[in-house]
Write a protein that holds these residues in place. Structure first.
Motif, PDB file in Angstrom:
ATOM      1  N   ILE A 249       0.456  -1.411  -0.270  1.00 40.27           N
ATOM      2  CA  ILE A 249      -0.076   0.349  -0.238  1.00 40.27           C
ATOM      3  C   ILE A 249       0.736   1.096   0.030  1.00 40.27           C
ATOM      4  O   ILE A 249       0.349   1.958  -0.336  1.00 40.27           O
ATOM      5  N   GLU A 250       2.202   0.767   0.466  1.00 43.43           N
ATOM      6  CA  GLU A 250       2.725   2.242   0.817  1.00 43.43           C
ATOM      7  C   GLU A 250       3.613   2.856  -0.579  1.00 43.43           C
ATOM      8  O   GLU A 250       3.562   3.942  -0.867  1.00 43.43           O
ATOM      9  N   THR A 251       4.253   1.204  -0.728  1.00 42.71           N
ATOM     10  CA  THR A 251       4.773   1.550  -2.216  1.00 42.71           C
ATOM     11  C   THR A 251       4.164   1.944  -2.713  1.00 42.71           C
ATOM     12  O   THR A 251       4.389   2.310  -4.487  1.00 42.71           O
ATOM     13  N   VAL A 252       2.683   1.529  -3.353  1.00 46.10           N
ATOM     14  CA  VAL A 252       2.352   0.960  -4.841  1.00 46.10           C
ATOM     15  C   VAL A 252       2.543   3.278  -4.912  1.00 46.10           C
ATOM     16  O   VAL A 252       2.143   3.416  -5.615  1.00 46.10           O
ATOM     17  N   MET A 253       2.258   3.620  -3.474  1.00 47.99           N
ATOM     18  CA  MET A 253       1.828   5.354  -3.427  1.00 47.99           C
ATOM     19  C   MET A 253       3.128   5.328  -4.982  1.00 47.99           C
ATOM     20  O   MET A 253       2.868   7.313  -5.585  1.00 47.99           O
ATOM     21  N   LYS A 254       3.472   5.417  -5.048  1.00 48.21           N
ATOM     22  CA  LYS A 254       5.190   6.464  -5.446  1.00 48.21           C
ATOM     23  C   LYS A 254       5.703   5.415  -6.821  1.00 48.21           C
ATOM     24  O   LYS A 254       6.406   6.533  -7.840  1.00 48.21           O
ATOM     25  N   LEU A 255       4.959   4.272  -7.399  1.00 50.60           N
ATOM     26  CA  LEU A 255       4.590   4.206  -8.867  1.00 50.60           C
ATOM     27  C   LEU A 255       4.490   4.300  -9.687  1.00 50.60           C
ATOM     28  O   LEU A 255       2.736   5.208  -9.630  1.00 50.60           O
ATOM     29  N   ASP A 256       4.380   4.284 -10.950  1.00 52.23           N
ATOM     30  CA  ASP A 256       3.990   4.665 -12.098  1.00 52.23           C
ATOM     31  C   ASP A 256       4.041   3.795 -13.471  1.00 52.23           C
ATOM     32  O   ASP A 256       3.872   4.178 -14.781  1.00 52.23           O
ATOM     33  N   HIS A 257       3.899   2.575 -12.678  1.00 54.73           N
ATOM     34  CA  HIS A 257       3.461   1.052 -13.286  1.00 54.73           C
ATOM     35  C   HIS A 257       3.209  -0.162 -12.551  1.00 54.73           C
ATOM     36  O   HIS A 257       2.975  -0.280 -11.612  1.00 54.73           O
ATOM     37  N   LEU A 258       2.815  -0.872 -13.151  1.00 64.74           N
ATOM     38  CA  LEU A 258       2.861  -2.345 -12.778  1.00 64.74           C
ATOM     39  C   LEU A 258       3.949  -3.082 -12.041  1.00 64.74           C
ATOM     40  O   LEU A 258       4.882  -3.373 -13.032  1.00 64.74           O
ATOM     41  N   VAL A 259       4.361  -3.412 -11.088  1.00 63.77           N
ATOM     42  CA  VAL A 259       4.947  -4.607 -10.643  1.00 63.77           C
ATOM     43  C   VAL A 259       4.429  -6.062 -10.104  1.00 63.77           C
ATOM     44  O   VAL A 259       3.645  -5.606  -9.749  1.00 63.77           O
ATOM     45  N   TYR A 260       4.712  -6.724 -10.829  1.00 64.47           N
ATOM     46  CA  TYR A 260       4.547  -8.025 -10.409  1.00 64.47           C
ATOM     47  C   TYR A 260       5.387  -8.955  -9.507  1.00 64.47           C
ATOM     48  O   TYR A 260       6.410  -9.927  -9.809  1.00 64.47           O
ATOM     49  N   GLY A 261       5.091  -8.961  -8.281  1.00 63.46           N
ATOM     50  CA  GLY A 261       5.705  -9.742  -7.625  1.00 63.46           C
ATOM     51  C   GLY A 261       7.005  -9.131  -6.031  1.00 63.46           C
ATOM     52  O   GLY A 261       6.926  -8.031  -6.111  1.00 63.46           O
ATOM     53  N   LEU A 262       6.024  -8.977  -4.830  1.00 65.92           N
ATOM     54  CA  LEU A 262       6.893  -8.587  -3.756  1.00 65.92           C
ATOM     55  C   LEU A 262       8.777  -8.195  -3.963  1.00 65.92           C
ATOM     56  O   LEU A 262       8.677  -7.279  -3.334  1.00 65.92           O
ATOM     57  N   GLU A 263       9.285  -9.812  -4.838  1.00 67.99           N
ATOM     58  CA  GLU A 263      10.416  -9.683  -4.427  1.00 67.99           C
ATOM     59  C   GLU A 263      10.824  -8.500  -5.227  1.00 67.99           C
ATOM     60  O   GLU A 263      12.386  -7.841  -4.968  1.00 67.99           O
ATOM     61  N   ASN A 264      10.073  -7.326  -5.642  1.00 75.72           N
ATOM     62  CA  ASN A 264      10.664  -6.396  -7.016  1.00 75.72           C
ATOM     63  C   ASN A 264      10.294  -4.916  -5.937  1.00 75.72           C
ATOM     64  O   ASN A 264      10.804  -3.884  -6.338  1.00 75.72           O
ATOM     65  N   ILE A 265      10.100  -4.895  -4.690  1.00 72.80           N
ATOM     66  CA  ILE A 265       9.798  -3.950  -3.804  1.00 72.80           C
ATOM     67  C   ILE A 265      10.319  -4.093  -2.196  1.00 72.80           C
ATOM     68  O   ILE A 265      10.557  -2.619  -1.758  1.00 72.80           O
ATOM     69  N   ILE A 266      10.271  -5.323  -1.689  1.00 71.49           N
ATOM     70  CA  ILE A 266      11.500  -5.287  -0.688  1.00 71.49           C
ATOM     71  C   ILE A 266      12.680  -5.045  -1.154  1.00 71.49           C
ATOM     72  O   ILE A 266      14.088  -5.403  -1.706  1.00 71.49           O
ATOM     73  N   GLU A 267      13.187  -4.458   0.127  1.00 70.48           N
ATOM     74  CA  GLU A 267      15.102  -4.130  -0.001  1.00 70.48           C
ATOM     75  C   GLU A 267      15.656  -4.635   0.700  1.00 70.48           C
ATOM     76  O   GLU A 267      15.287  -5.268   2.175  1.00 70.48           O
TER      77      GLU A 267
END
Ligand code: NDP
Ligand SMILES: O=C(O)C1=N[C@H](C(=O)O)C[C@H](O)C1
Length: 267
Positions: A249-267
């Motif tokens: 929910i927090e990360t999608v606010m900063k995106l302008d495209h679709l991301v498939y998979g949590l592995e692409n957003i965890i640091e």
């Protein structure tokens, strides 16, 4: 100071939906502004069994919900055919979707990725929100480079609609990125009972178990000469998924495209 993010949840009465309602209403910088439930149109959240005593609107369908509540984010935890429709409707209304619902095919993913790009709208489809499951998938991907003979066994509760699970499909997809398609097992092997060898993606076998008592479990087996590597993850309950939902929910606010998979957003 975090800016408040307004959220609607589709599927609030479900096993995941209930956890999500609780997580969102207990997170200070999230504001639940409505829910989508096809069986309770026009009611208030407080009228639904087991829901918080809040005077929030319940909508029978997504479009009116988006028009009236103007949320930042949709969290969808419904069922495969519904999740796809909600995702497209959200993008068309400029609402950022966080989709936990599984059952997306390659073609579905291509279509909605293009739609999100066209709308320049952030979106996340996460087949598994549990960080341990994401690590299990990544470890399996790392290992498959060296041990390319792989079989996946996924085990779920017997109310699950889709098979194989979204997690198993994502795991297989990650593995195909590091190894070439290959035939596994004996070249002359045959199935005396259809399905005995499980489903197949580019040579990777996927076996789906459905039993009462299970929650969400997966084991990736990688075989080599004289050795077997087993990488396993178990979700014992559905609270295991909530930190991942919150992060999305927090990360999608900063995106302008679709991301498939949590592995692409965890640091
Ligand atoms: N990404 C992840 O980490 C996880 C994903 N999942 C996925 O999330 C989804 C939900 O799982 P789970 O909570 O176990 O399933 P449940 O069956 O418990 O919940 C689904 C809910 O969605 C409701 N629903 C069905 N159609 C609609 C609709 N048109 N509008 C609104 N609500 C609707 C159902 O209501 P009714 O039954 O009355 O029709 C039900 O209450 C599944 O696809 C599952 O695979 C699950 C766990 C983790
Ligand atoms: O239906 C479930 O329960 C789950 N679905 C997701 C999947 O299909 O992988 C995630 C998790 O395994 C639980």
């Amino acid at each position: 100071m975090n800016k408040t993010i307004s959220v609607v949840i589709a599927g609030p009465r479900g096993k995941m939906g209930r956890e999500a309602v609780s997580m969102v209403t207990n997170t200070p910088h999230f504001q639940l502004v409505g829910v989508i439930d096809h069986k309770h149109d026009g009611k208030l959240l407080r009228d639904m069994e087991g829901m918080p005593a809040m005077d929030l609107p319940v909508y029978g369908e997504a479009e009116r919900c988006f028009l009236e509540t103007k949320p930042d984010v949709l969290v969808d935890l419904t069922k495969p055919d519904v999740g796809k429709v909600h995702l497209e409707k959200a993008l068309n209304h400029g609402v950022r979707p966080v989709i936990g619902t599984t059952g997306f095919s390659k073609e579905d993913l291509a279509r909605v990725t293009a739609l999100a790009a066209d709308k320049e709208c952030g979106a996340i489809i996460a087949p598994n929100f549990a960080v341990g499951a994401v690590l299990m998938m990544k470890f399996a991907q790392m290992a498959a480079k060296y041990l390319p003979d792989v079989e996946i066994i996924e085990k779920h509760h017997d109310q699950k609609l889709d098979a194989p699970s979204g997690t198993a499909l994502k795991t297989a997809q990650l593995i195909t990125e590091v190894r070439s398609p290959k035939k596994q097992g004996h070249q002359d092997e045959r199935e005396d009972l259809p399905g005995a060898r499980g489903a197949e993606m580019e040579g990777i076998r996927i076996h789906s178990v459905r039993l009462p008592g299970l929650v969400a479990h997966q084991e990736v087996l990688l075989g080599g000469e004289g050795q077997l590597l087993s990488i396993k993850h178990d979700s014992m309950n559905r609270t295991s998924f909530m930190p991942g939902v919150k992060l999305c929910i927090e990360t999608v606010m900063k995106l302008d495209h679709l991301v498939y998979g949590l592995e692409n957003i965890i640091e």
